[in-house]
Design a protein around this motif. Structure first.
Motif, PDB file in Angstrom:
ATOM      1  N   SER A  60       0.808  -1.220   0.000  1.00  0.00           N
ATOM      2  CA  SER A  60       0.000   0.000   0.000  1.00  0.00           C
ATOM      3  C   SER A  60       0.841   1.270   0.000  1.00  0.00           C
ATOM      4  O   SER A  60       0.310   2.355  -0.126  1.00  0.00           O
ATOM      5  CB  SER A  60      -0.931   0.001   1.215  1.00  0.00           C
ATOM      6  OG  SER A  60      -0.176   0.065   2.406  1.00  0.00           O
TER       7      SER A  60
ATOM      8  N   ALA B  26      -6.980  10.212   1.263  1.00  0.00           N
ATOM      9  CA  ALA B  26      -6.076   9.463   0.382  1.00  0.00           C
ATOM     10  C   ALA B  26      -6.787   9.051  -0.910  1.00  0.00           C
ATOM     11  O   ALA B  26      -6.201   9.108  -1.999  1.00  0.00           O
ATOM     12  CB  ALA B  26      -5.543   8.224   1.113  1.00  0.00           C
ATOM     13  N   PHE B  27      -8.066   8.665  -0.797  1.00  0.00           N
ATOM     14  CA  PHE B  27      -8.821   8.305  -1.999  1.00  0.00           C
ATOM     15  C   PHE B  27      -8.969   9.505  -2.936  1.00  0.00           C
ATOM     16  O   PHE B  27      -8.825   9.383  -4.160  1.00  0.00           O
ATOM     17  CB  PHE B  27     -10.206   7.749  -1.642  1.00  0.00           C
ATOM     18  CG  PHE B  27     -11.076   7.551  -2.856  1.00  0.00           C
ATOM     19  CD1 PHE B  27     -10.870   6.482  -3.713  1.00  0.00           C
ATOM     20  CD2 PHE B  27     -12.079   8.469  -3.169  1.00  0.00           C
ATOM     21  CE1 PHE B  27     -11.638   6.316  -4.851  1.00  0.00           C
ATOM     22  CE2 PHE B  27     -12.857   8.309  -4.314  1.00  0.00           C
ATOM     23  CZ  PHE B  27     -12.638   7.235  -5.155  1.00  0.00           C
ATOM     24  N   HIS B  30      -5.858  10.031  -4.812  1.00  0.00           N
ATOM     25  CA  HIS B  30      -5.704   8.955  -5.783  1.00  0.00           C
ATOM     26  C   HIS B  30      -6.624   9.170  -6.992  1.00  0.00           C
ATOM     27  O   HIS B  30      -6.210   9.031  -8.141  1.00  0.00           O
ATOM     28  CB  HIS B  30      -6.013   7.624  -5.094  1.00  0.00           C
ATOM     29  CG  HIS B  30      -6.009   6.440  -6.002  1.00  0.00           C
ATOM     30  ND1 HIS B  30      -4.848   5.905  -6.515  1.00  0.00           N
ATOM     31  CD2 HIS B  30      -7.018   5.687  -6.498  1.00  0.00           C
ATOM     32  CE1 HIS B  30      -5.151   4.881  -7.277  1.00  0.00           C
ATOM     33  NE2 HIS B  30      -6.451   4.722  -7.293  1.00  0.00           N
ATOM     34  N   ALA B  33      -5.583  11.963  -9.221  1.00  0.00           N
ATOM     35  CA  ALA B  33      -4.362  11.588  -9.939  1.00  0.00           C
ATOM     36  C   ALA B  33      -4.686  10.747 -11.175  1.00  0.00           C
ATOM     37  O   ALA B  33      -3.943  10.754 -12.152  1.00  0.00           O
ATOM     38  CB  ALA B  33      -3.411  10.828  -9.016  1.00  0.00           C
ATOM     39  N   THR B  34      -5.807  10.024 -11.153  1.00  0.00           N
ATOM     40  CA  THR B  34      -6.181   9.245 -12.333  1.00  0.00           C
ATOM     41  C   THR B  34      -6.962  10.082 -13.350  1.00  0.00           C
ATOM     42  O   THR B  34      -7.380   9.570 -14.385  1.00  0.00           O
ATOM     43  CB  THR B  34      -7.058   8.017 -11.978  1.00  0.00           C
ATOM     44  OG1 THR B  34      -8.335   8.485 -11.522  1.00  0.00           O
ATOM     45  CG2 THR B  34      -6.431   7.149 -10.918  1.00  0.00           C
ATOM     46  N   SER B  41     -14.981  12.814  -8.007  1.00  0.00           N
ATOM     47  CA  SER B  41     -14.427  11.938  -6.966  1.00  0.00           C
ATOM     48  C   SER B  41     -15.336  11.944  -5.742  1.00  0.00           C
ATOM     49  O   SER B  41     -15.581  10.893  -5.129  1.00  0.00           O
ATOM     50  CB  SER B  41     -13.031  12.417  -6.543  1.00  0.00           C
ATOM     51  OG  SER B  41     -12.237  12.693  -7.665  1.00  0.00           O
ATOM     52  N   PHE B  55     -11.573   2.271  -4.862  1.00  0.00           N
ATOM     53  CA  PHE B  55     -10.190   2.294  -5.339  1.00  0.00           C
ATOM     54  C   PHE B  55     -10.069   1.448  -6.605  1.00  0.00           C
ATOM     55  O   PHE B  55      -9.460   1.857  -7.591  1.00  0.00           O
ATOM     56  CB  PHE B  55      -9.232   1.778  -4.255  1.00  0.00           C
ATOM     57  CG  PHE B  55      -8.766   2.842  -3.300  1.00  0.00           C
ATOM     58  CD1 PHE B  55      -7.703   3.682  -3.636  1.00  0.00           C
ATOM     59  CD2 PHE B  55      -9.374   3.024  -2.068  1.00  0.00           C
ATOM     60  CE1 PHE B  55      -7.259   4.669  -2.770  1.00  0.00           C
ATOM     61  CE2 PHE B  55      -8.951   4.011  -1.191  1.00  0.00           C
ATOM     62  CZ  PHE B  55      -7.888   4.838  -1.528  1.00  0.00           C
ATOM     63  N   GLN B 154       4.843  14.310  -2.245  1.00  0.00           N
ATOM     64  CA  GLN B 154       4.547  12.965  -2.720  1.00  0.00           C
ATOM     65  C   GLN B 154       4.783  11.906  -1.635  1.00  0.00           C
ATOM     66  O   GLN B 154       4.047  10.930  -1.542  1.00  0.00           O
ATOM     67  CB  GLN B 154       5.395  12.658  -3.961  1.00  0.00           C
ATOM     68  CG  GLN B 154       4.998  11.385  -4.698  1.00  0.00           C
ATOM     69  CD  GLN B 154       3.534  11.395  -5.153  1.00  0.00           C
ATOM     70  OE1 GLN B 154       3.021  12.416  -5.616  1.00  0.00           O
ATOM     71  NE2 GLN B 154       2.845  10.273  -5.004  1.00  0.00           N
ATOM     72  N   ASN B 158       2.129   9.031  -0.485  1.00  0.00           N
ATOM     73  CA  ASN B 158       2.460   7.597  -0.472  1.00  0.00           C
ATOM     74  C   ASN B 158       2.151   6.969   0.876  1.00  0.00           C
ATOM     75  O   ASN B 158       1.574   5.896   0.959  1.00  0.00           O
ATOM     76  CB  ASN B 158       3.956   7.389  -0.759  1.00  0.00           C
ATOM     77  CG  ASN B 158       4.267   7.548  -2.234  1.00  0.00           C
ATOM     78  OD1 ASN B 158       3.379   7.387  -3.069  1.00  0.00           O
ATOM     79  ND2 ASN B 158       5.498   7.880  -2.555  1.00  0.00           N
ATOM     80  N   GLY B 161      -1.353   5.934   1.907  1.00  0.00           N
ATOM     81  CA  GLY B 161      -1.904   4.719   1.298  1.00  0.00           C
ATOM     82  C   GLY B 161      -2.159   3.611   2.307  1.00  0.00           C
ATOM     83  O   GLY B 161      -2.991   2.738   2.086  1.00  0.00           O
TER      84      GLY B 161
END
Lengths: 105, 234
Positions: A60, B26-27, B30, B33-34, B41, B55, B154, B158, B161
Motif C-alpha cells: 500500500s 487518500a482516496f 488517488h 491523480a487518475t 471523486s 479504489f 509525494q 504515499n 496509502g
C-alpha cells in the motif's frame, strides 16, 4: 473520459455496491436459529477485514519496509485500544519516517 | 425518532468518521491523480461509500474499462457485504422496508462492525446515528484530498496509502485480544491469505475472489468446529 462514460460508470459502481448490501436486509426477515449459522456470521467480519489487509497492506506504500513499519505500529497501537484515527495516522507517520530514512541510506 | 438511540450511534461513530476522513483524503488524492475531477471523486464517495470498491473502480475508469468489467470487479470486491448484511439481519429490530433501504446504503466494514458489536438490538435510530458522521467524513475527506492533495509532498501521499489498512487493524485487534476464538480466526485467515497470495497455482486468483473464498471457508470451518460438539460457540 467523457461525461456519459463517467456518469454511467458511477451509476454502475453504485448499483453493484448497493445491491449486495441491501438485498439481504430486504429478503431475510426471520431470526436464524441454527447455531452453526450464528457462529458462521460471528466470524465473517474478522475474516473479511483480515483477508483485505493481508497481504495488501505491504503493497500500500512505496516500499515494503515502510509498510512493515506502519503495520507493526498499527498493531501495537490497536492492541492498546487506541482510536481508529490515531492508529491510521500513526501508521502513516511510521511509513513516512521509515521511507525517508531509507532514502538517506 | 428516539433521541437516546440516535445519540448512542452518533457517539460510537466519531472514531469511524475521523478514520474515514483520513482514508478518503487518500482516496481523493488517488482519484484526481487518475484524471477525475474533485466533484466527480466526491460523488463517487457519496454514492459508493466503499473504500476498496472505489479504489478498484477508479482504476478501471482510468483505464476506460468496460461497464461489465467495472460491474464484475466492484461486485466481487463487494460480495462480502452480502455476508455482512445477512448477519446484520439477525440483530436488526423490526422496521419498515424503506428504513432498510436507507440502512442498506451504509453497510460498510466499519459501520457494520460497530453495529454488530453492540450488546443490544440495532434499531433504525441507532443505525442512522451511526452512519451520518462517517458518510459526512468520507465525502468531505474525499473533497479535501481531491482539492488539496496536489499541495502535499509525494512522500506524504504515499504514506497515506496505508491508512485504510491501519483502520482495519484497529477494528480487528481489540476483539481478537479479548476473545480467543476471534484471535484464532484472524491468525488462520492471515496464514491462508498469505498462502493463497503467494503459492504457485492459486496466486492467479484476484484479491477480490481471495476475500470471498476465505470469507466463506474460514467461518464455515470454525463454526463447524464450534458446534460439532453440540456445545455453545465460544
Amino acid at each position: 473520459m467523457n461525461n456519459t462514460y463517467l456518469w454511467t460508470a458511477v451509476a454502475v459502481m453504485f448499483v453493484f455496491t448497493y445491491l449486495p448490501r441491501v438485498l439481504p436486509l430486504l429478503l431475510v426477515g426471520k431470526r436464524i436459529k441454527s447455531p452453526f449459522l450464528l457462529a458462521f456470521f460471528r466470524y465473517v467480519p474478522y475474516v473479511v477485514l483480515t483477508s483485505l489487509t493481508i497481504p495488501a497492506i505491504f503493497y500500500s506504500t512505496r516500499t515494503v519496509w515502510g509498510a512493515a513499519a506502519g503495520f507493526v505500529t498499527a498493531l501495537w497501537l490497536a492492541a492498546r485500544n487506541k482510536p481508529m484515527i490515531q492508529v491510521a495516522l500513526a501508521g502513516a507517520l511510521a511509513v513516512l519516517v521509515t521511507e525517508s530514512l531509507l532514502q538517506l541510506i | 425518532m428516539r433521541g437516546e438511540e440516535f445519540r448512542e450511534g452518533l457517539v460510537t461513530s466519531v472514531p469511524i468518521a475521523l478514520g474515514y476522513l483520513a482514508v478518503s483524503f487518500a482516496f481523493g488524492i488517488h482519484a484526481t491523480a487518475t484524471g477525475l475531477s474533485p466533484i466527480m471523486s466526491t460523488i463517487i464517495s457519496l454514492t459508493s461509500l466503499s473504500s476498496s470498491g472505489q479504489f478498484a473502480g477508479v482504476g478501471i475508469m482510468a483505464a476506460a474499462g468496460s461497464y461489465v468489467e467495472l460491474a464484475l470487479a466492484v461486485l466481487t470486491i463487494n460480495l462480502r457485504y452480502i455476508l455482512m448484511s445477512l448477519s446484520l439481519t439477525q440483530k436488526l429490530a423490526p422496521m419498515p422496508l424503506w428504513h432498510k433501504l436507507i440502512i442498506g446504503y451504509a453497510v460498510t466494514d466499519e459501520i457494520y462492525a460497530a453495529a454488530i458489536g453492540r450488546d443490544k438490538d440495532v434499531t433504525r435510530d441507532y443505525y442512522v446515528g451511526l452512519m451520518l458522521l462517517p458518510v459526512l467524513g468520507w465525502t468531505m475527506g474525499t473533497l479535501l484530498g481531491a482539492s488539496l492533495g496536489a499541495l502535499l509532498p509525494q512522500d506524504v501521499v504515499n504514506a497515506l496509502g496505508i491508512a485504510l489498512y491501519c483502520m482495519f487493524i484497529a477494528l480487528v485487534v481489540p476483539p481478537a485480544r479479548k476473545d480467543r476464538s476471534i484471535l484464532r480466526a484472524v491468525l488462520l485467515t492471515a496464514a491462508l491469505s498469505l498462502a493463497l497470495a503467494y503459492l504457485p497455482g492459486v496466486r492467479a486468483l484476484s484479491a477480490g475472489w481471495r476475500v470471498i473464498l476465505l470469507a466463506l471457508a474460514v467461518p464455515a470451518g470454525l463454526a463447524w468446529r464450534d458446534t460439532r460438539a453440540g456445545g455453545t460457540a465460544v
